[in-house]
Design a protein around this motif. Structure first.
Motif, PDB file in Angstrom:
ATOM      1  N   THR A  15      -2.604   8.648  -9.074  1.00  0.00           N
ATOM      2  CA  THR A  15      -3.650   7.894  -8.396  1.00  0.00           C
ATOM      3  C   THR A  15      -3.324   6.404  -8.454  1.00  0.00           C
ATOM      4  O   THR A  15      -2.949   5.894  -9.510  1.00  0.00           O
ATOM      5  CB  THR A  15      -5.020   8.149  -9.055  1.00  0.00           C
ATOM      6  OG1 THR A  15      -5.289   9.541  -9.020  1.00  0.00           O
ATOM      7  CG2 THR A  15      -6.116   7.387  -8.354  1.00  0.00           C
ATOM      8  N   ALA A  16      -3.488   5.740  -7.346  1.00  0.00           N
ATOM      9  CA  ALA A  16      -3.232   4.300  -7.275  1.00  0.00           C
ATOM     10  C   ALA A  16      -4.433   3.523  -7.809  1.00  0.00           C
ATOM     11  O   ALA A  16      -5.570   4.004  -7.776  1.00  0.00           O
ATOM     12  CB  ALA A  16      -2.959   3.898  -5.837  1.00  0.00           C
ATOM     13  N   ASP A  47       0.666   5.109  -6.730  1.00  0.00           N
ATOM     14  CA  ASP A  47       0.627   6.551  -7.002  1.00  0.00           C
ATOM     15  C   ASP A  47       2.059   7.050  -7.216  1.00  0.00           C
ATOM     16  O   ASP A  47       2.979   6.640  -6.500  1.00  0.00           O
ATOM     17  CB  ASP A  47      -0.021   7.278  -5.826  1.00  0.00           C
ATOM     18  CG  ASP A  47      -0.223   8.750  -6.098  1.00  0.00           C
ATOM     19  OD1 ASP A  47       0.763   9.510  -5.951  1.00  0.00           O
ATOM     20  OD2 ASP A  47      -1.346   9.135  -6.460  1.00  0.00           O
ATOM     21  N   ASP A  69       4.323   7.933  -4.396  1.00  0.00           N
ATOM     22  CA  ASP A  69       4.704   6.890  -3.441  1.00  0.00           C
ATOM     23  C   ASP A  69       5.780   5.938  -3.976  1.00  0.00           C
ATOM     24  O   ASP A  69       6.269   5.084  -3.242  1.00  0.00           O
ATOM     25  CB  ASP A  69       3.465   6.097  -3.015  1.00  0.00           C
ATOM     26  CG  ASP A  69       2.436   6.975  -2.332  1.00  0.00           C
ATOM     27  OD1 ASP A  69       2.835   7.906  -1.602  1.00  0.00           O
ATOM     28  OD2 ASP A  69       1.229   6.753  -2.530  1.00  0.00           O
ATOM     29  N   ALA A  85      -4.306  -2.657   0.746  1.00  0.00           N
ATOM     30  CA  ALA A  85      -3.912  -1.277   1.024  1.00  0.00           C
ATOM     31  C   ALA A  85      -2.404  -1.192   1.138  1.00  0.00           C
ATOM     32  O   ALA A  85      -1.734  -2.195   1.366  1.00  0.00           O
ATOM     33  CB  ALA A  85      -4.551  -0.798   2.339  1.00  0.00           C
ATOM     34  N   SER A  97       0.954   5.227   2.312  1.00  0.00           N
ATOM     35  CA  SER A  97       1.501   6.222   1.391  1.00  0.00           C
ATOM     36  C   SER A  97       2.666   6.969   2.029  1.00  0.00           C
ATOM     37  O   SER A  97       2.958   6.818   3.215  1.00  0.00           O
ATOM     38  CB  SER A  97       0.417   7.222   0.985  1.00  0.00           C
ATOM     39  OG  SER A  97       0.112   8.070   2.084  1.00  0.00           O
ATOM     40  N   VAL A 139      -3.712   3.922   1.387  1.00  0.00           N
ATOM     41  CA  VAL A 139      -4.289   3.921   0.048  1.00  0.00           C
ATOM     42  C   VAL A 139      -4.867   2.522  -0.119  1.00  0.00           C
ATOM     43  O   VAL A 139      -4.144   1.538   0.015  1.00  0.00           O
ATOM     44  CB  VAL A 139      -3.214   4.208  -1.020  1.00  0.00           C
ATOM     45  CG1 VAL A 139      -3.807   4.127  -2.414  1.00  0.00           C
ATOM     46  CG2 VAL A 139      -2.551   5.552  -0.762  1.00  0.00           C
ATOM     47  N   TYR A 140      -6.166   2.425  -0.376  1.00  0.00           N
ATOM     48  CA  TYR A 140      -6.798   1.111  -0.353  1.00  0.00           C
ATOM     49  C   TYR A 140      -7.832   0.954  -1.459  1.00  0.00           C
ATOM     50  O   TYR A 140      -8.249   1.930  -2.087  1.00  0.00           O
ATOM     51  CB  TYR A 140      -7.452   0.847   1.011  1.00  0.00           C
ATOM     52  CG  TYR A 140      -8.431   1.921   1.439  1.00  0.00           C
ATOM     53  CD1 TYR A 140      -9.774   1.820   1.122  1.00  0.00           C
ATOM     54  CD2 TYR A 140      -7.998   3.036   2.162  1.00  0.00           C
ATOM     55  CE1 TYR A 140     -10.667   2.805   1.506  1.00  0.00           C
ATOM     56  CE2 TYR A 140      -8.885   4.020   2.556  1.00  0.00           C
ATOM     57  CZ  TYR A 140     -10.218   3.900   2.219  1.00  0.00           C
ATOM     58  OH  TYR A 140     -11.101   4.875   2.589  1.00  0.00           O
TER      59      TYR A 140
END
Length: 125
Positions: free
Chosen positions: A1-2, A32, A35, A103, A106, A112-113
């Motif tokens: 998870t970012a 993440d 990524d 953001a 990905s 992803v933000y």
């Protein structure tokens, strides 16, 4: 998870600055695991006094209408485990309310933000 972590270089109470302050805001994005190593576009969007702006590759902020198709990327880079981003550098003399979102694109192509923006205000003197 970012995750996204924002830090101001100046100390402040409740993220309130005066118009004569020089505001610098940096962010560290914990990428993440899926990524890491991916070539990705980074995005920075600002709501300033109700109007939307997006950072361009030149580092300037351009008016943005909210359309993802027209959202400019701030830069493209190969993602490491942590990416450091300069969000605001040397802002002074501009009073108002700011809300900033970051953001990245990905590996699947989705954004992803930040779930919540970093918010701060600059008060007139």
């Amino acid at each position: 998870t970012a995750s996204f972590n924002f830090t101001f270089t100046e100390s402040t109470i409740d993220n309130v600055f005066s118009q004569s302050d020089v505001v610098t805001l940096n962010a560290a994005i914990t990428v993440d695991a899926n990524d890491i190593g991916v070539s990705s576009k980074l995005f920075c969007v600002v709501n300033f006094n109700g109007a939307w702006y997006a950072m361009s590759e030149s580092g300037s902020y351009l008016a943005w209408d909210g359309s993802l198709e027209l959202l400019p990327s701030a830069e493209t880079r190969t993602l490491g485990a942590v990416e450091n981003v300069s969000v605001v550098e040397g802002l002074t003399g501009l009073a108002g309310e700011f809300a900033i979102y970051l953001a990245y694109e990905s590996s699947s192509g989705s954004l992803v933000y930040t779930a919540s923006p970093i918010q701060f205000s600059v008060q007139s003197e």
